[in-house]
Design a protein around this motif. Structure first.
Motif, PDB file in Angstrom:
ATOM      1  N   UNK A  52       3.818   4.267  20.477  1.00 20.94           N
ATOM      2  CA  UNK A  52       4.383   2.920  20.405  1.00 20.94           C
ATOM      3  C   UNK A  52       3.799   2.029  21.501  1.00 20.94           C
ATOM      4  N   UNK A  53       3.624   2.608  22.698  1.00 23.13           N
ATOM      5  CA  UNK A  53       3.064   1.822  23.808  1.00 23.13           C
ATOM      6  C   UNK A  53       1.600   1.481  23.553  1.00 23.13           C
ATOM      7  N   UNK A  54       0.853   2.405  22.971  1.00 30.14           N
ATOM      8  CA  UNK A  54      -0.535   2.099  22.604  1.00 30.14           C
ATOM      9  C   UNK A  54      -0.566   0.950  21.607  1.00 30.14           C
ATOM     10  N   UNK A  55       0.329   1.018  20.621  1.00 32.63           N
ATOM     11  CA  UNK A  55       0.409  -0.053  19.624  1.00 32.63           C
ATOM     12  C   UNK A  55       0.793  -1.376  20.300  1.00 32.63           C
ATOM     13  N   UNK A  56       1.752  -1.317  21.196  1.00 33.39           N
ATOM     14  CA  UNK A  56       2.159  -2.509  21.930  1.00 33.39           C
ATOM     15  C   UNK A  56       0.991  -3.091  22.719  1.00 33.39           C
ATOM     16  N   UNK A  57       0.197  -2.232  23.345  1.00 35.70           N
ATOM     17  CA  UNK A  57      -0.925  -2.710  24.156  1.00 35.70           C
ATOM     18  C   UNK A  57      -1.899  -3.531  23.325  1.00 35.70           C
ATOM     19  N   UNK A  58      -2.245  -3.033  22.139  1.00 37.83           N
ATOM     20  CA  UNK A  58      -3.150  -3.792  21.274  1.00 37.83           C
ATOM     21  C   UNK A  58      -2.558  -5.105  20.820  1.00 37.83           C
ATOM     22  N   UNK A  59      -1.281  -5.070  20.442  1.00 41.60           N
ATOM     23  CA  UNK A  59      -0.619  -6.294  19.996  1.00 41.60           C
ATOM     24  C   UNK A  59      -0.477  -7.292  21.139  1.00 41.60           C
ATOM     25  N   UNK A  60      -0.127  -6.789  22.329  1.00 40.65           N
ATOM     26  CA  UNK A  60       0.000  -7.661  23.505  1.00 40.65           C
ATOM     27  C   UNK A  60      -1.335  -8.331  23.813  1.00 40.65           C
ATOM     28  N   UNK A  61      -2.415  -7.567  23.741  1.00 41.90           N
ATOM     29  CA  UNK A  61      -3.739  -8.125  24.042  1.00 41.90           C
ATOM     30  C   UNK A  61      -4.070  -9.270  23.089  1.00 41.90           C
ATOM     31  N   UNK A  62      -3.765  -9.092  21.800  1.00 37.60           N
ATOM     32  CA  UNK A  62      -4.053 -10.152  20.830  1.00 37.60           C
ATOM     33  C   UNK A  62      -3.259 -11.409  21.160  1.00 37.60           C
ATOM     34  N   UNK A  63      -1.972 -11.243  21.427  1.00 40.91           N
ATOM     35  CA  UNK A  63      -1.151 -12.408  21.766  1.00 40.91           C
ATOM     36  C   UNK A  63      -1.637 -13.073  23.054  1.00 40.91           C
ATOM     37  N   UNK A  64      -1.981 -12.266  24.050  1.00 42.46           N
ATOM     38  CA  UNK A  64      -2.423 -12.837  25.325  1.00 42.46           C
ATOM     39  C   UNK A  64      -3.709 -13.637  25.138  1.00 42.46           C
ATOM     40  N   UNK A  65      -4.629 -13.113  24.335  1.00 47.79           N
ATOM     41  CA  UNK A  65      -5.876 -13.848  24.082  1.00 47.79           C
ATOM     42  C   UNK A  65      -5.584 -15.154  23.351  1.00 47.79           C
ATOM     43  N   UNK A  66      -4.693 -15.116  22.367  1.00 50.01           N
ATOM     44  CA  UNK A  66      -4.338 -16.348  21.650  1.00 50.01           C
ATOM     45  C   UNK A  66      -3.716 -17.373  22.593  1.00 50.01           C
ATOM     46  N   UNK A  67      -2.836 -16.913  23.481  1.00 50.94           N
ATOM     47  CA  UNK A  67      -2.235 -17.825  24.461  1.00 50.94           C
ATOM     48  C   UNK A  67      -3.312 -18.376  25.391  1.00 50.94           C
ATOM     49  N   UNK A  68      -4.237 -17.497  25.823  1.00 50.36           N
ATOM     50  CA  UNK A  68      -5.305 -17.940  26.717  1.00 50.36           C
ATOM     51  C   UNK A  68      -6.197 -18.993  26.049  1.00 50.36           C
ATOM     52  N   UNK A  69      -6.501 -18.796  24.770  1.00 51.85           N
ATOM     53  CA  UNK A  69      -7.315 -19.784  24.058  1.00 51.85           C
ATOM     54  C   UNK A  69      -6.588 -21.125  23.959  1.00 51.85           C
TER      55      UNK A  69
END
Length: 455
Positions: free
Chosen positions: A219-236
């Motif tokens: 679950x944490x691995x899955x969260x890490x990938x999802x978090x990264x996508x959201x963080x990149x979208x926020x950064x953009x």
């Protein structure tokens, strides 16, 4: 029941079925019998007028009275994978008081993170003249509020909170108390590896302290990938906001670059760490659909890239340069490959048979393994010729860690593709190997500075 709701119901049942089949306590026939019970209860509830998603959620929870495993599934996945009853039907767009409370608390943690990055300025350590202080402590500033947020959200026991706080304190002491020169290799290595070590500490908070549970680590691995996508979208989005801020203020004769550089960017980045985590928890279904698609798009592309790279190395007879920048590029490439592998595993139904995409992943792992061997050969040659340095030793260790993971992953993937090994073996291997990454990151942070005389 509409076609769409029927498809959604079948997807939910498939996820429930995959979860049950991962349990060693259940035989296949037992899982099938439980699924029959579940479908009967759903049919009863839908015939009584409930929506399909409501019927599924209630049926799973009622199944808990018949079977402990089903009750565990309902308790741990109802919030994560399916909307609660208060969010269905006519109330789907209306946030409940509990959701509003969680939103306000998330904002409070994000505000603490945003202001925390500016706290050293109260003691005379500014971003302009702070030297490497902010680089060394970036992981602490970014991840301590996130760990605290999950400690609140998961209602962690005081003992677990104490362990997490102690690990953050050890990391803070290591990067700040060691007398490392600002241009030393060890300070750069500490700045790179401390966020990795602390991210896995955040993982303990995310799993509610149940780090030994394979499923919770996945679950944490899955969260890490999802978090990264959201963080990149926020950064953009933040980049666009920054550009508009500077441009519009310049149009009226005001210089906003100082405010952007010292307040907007650093504070916004720290707050985004917490906001992205909250979005993963609150909008799970959106990224669960997006991330597997991205994985399936980029896995073939990276496979082709690595195959072409190997072909170029063979054709040109050129070895791999072992300068630091080049090593970083190759290590990042291998890390991206590992990330694609991890997220593809986390998003896959372990009960499904091997398909063409699994064979593409096997090719990706094998080519990455060959490149890792070439990098290790180049590093070993340089160390033999010129001796050990902090950078070369760290690169050697990291590539050995990756070599062990990729080698066994390739073997397990090969066995799965040939139908000789279950997919669960590969899944468990990846989740349990996270401990190795954490151990190596802490070794670099705590042992490398004194081992290499803080140089």
């Amino acid at each position: 029941m509409t076609v769409d709701s029927g498809n959604e119901l079948e997807q939910q049942i498939a996820e429930w079925r995959a979860y049950m089949r991962r349990r060693r306590e259940l035989h296949t026939t037992d899982a099938e019998e439980l699924e029959d019970h579940l479908r009967d209860r759903i049919a009863e509830l839908t015939s009584a007028g409930l929506h399909a998603d409501e019927a599924f959620l209630i049926a799973v929870k009622r199944m808990g009275s018949l079977d402990e495993l089903s009750r565990e599934f309902a308790r741990e996945h109802s919030e994560r994978l399916w909307k609660q009853l208060v969010l269905t039907g006519d109330d789907a767009g209306k946030p409940s008081s509990g959701n509003r409370r969680e939103l306000f608390i998330m904002i409070a943690f994000a505000a603490v993170a945003a202001l925390g990055i500016k706290a050293p300025a109260l003691f005379g350590v500014s971003m302009e003249g702070g030297g490497t202080f902010y680089a060394r402590n970036l992981g602490l500033f970014a991840l301590a509020p996130l760990a605290a947020y999950f400690a609140w959200r998961r209602r962690l026991a005081p003992a677990v909170i104490g362990v997490l706080a102690a690990l953050f304190a050890v990391g803070a002491a290591a990067v700040n108390a060691f007398p490392m020169a600002e241009d030393s290799q060890t300070i750069v290595l500490s700045a790179i590896h401390l966020p990795i070590a602390l991210w896995l500490v955040v993982g303990v908070a995310y799993t509610g302290g149940d780090w030994r549970n394979d499923r919770r680590r996945m679950d944490f691995i899955r969260f890490t990938g999802e978090w990264f996508i959201y963080f990149v979208l926020i950064a953009l989005g933040g980049g666009v906001l920054t550009a508009f801020t500077v441009g519009t203020f310049s149009a009226i004769g005001l210089d906003a670059e100082t405010f952007v550089g010292t307040w907007l960017v650093p504070c916004g980045a720290m707050a985004a760490v917490v906001v992205a985590a909250w979005l993963v928890e609150a909008k799970q279904s959106v990224i669960e659909n997006m991330a597997p698609v991205l994985t399936r798009v980029f896995t073939p592309l990276f496979t082709v890239t690595l195959v072409v790279l190997l072909g170029a190395i063979v054709w040109s007879s050129n070895g791999i340069d072992v300068e630091r920048d080049v090593l970083i590029i190759f290590d990042l490439l291998l890390v991206v490959v590992l990330g694609l592998l991890l997220y593809a595993i986390s998003a896959r139904d372990p009960a499904a048979p091997a398909g063409i995409f699994d064979k593409v992943q096997l090719a990706l792992v094998v080519t990455a393994l060959v490149i890792d061997v070439l990098v290790l050969a180049a590093i070993t040659g340089r160390i033999t010729e010129f001796g050990f340095t902090a950078n070369k030793t760290a690169a050697l260790g990291e590539n050995l860690v990756l070599l062990a993971n990729l080698s066994w992953s390739a073997w397990l993937f090969f066995g799965f593709v040939r139908g000789r090994l279950p997919f669960g073996r590969l899944e468990r291997w990846q989740t349990r190997y996270l401990v190795v990454y954490a151990a190596w990151a802490w070794i670099v942070v705590l042992a490398f500075p004194p081992l290499f005389a803080f140089a």
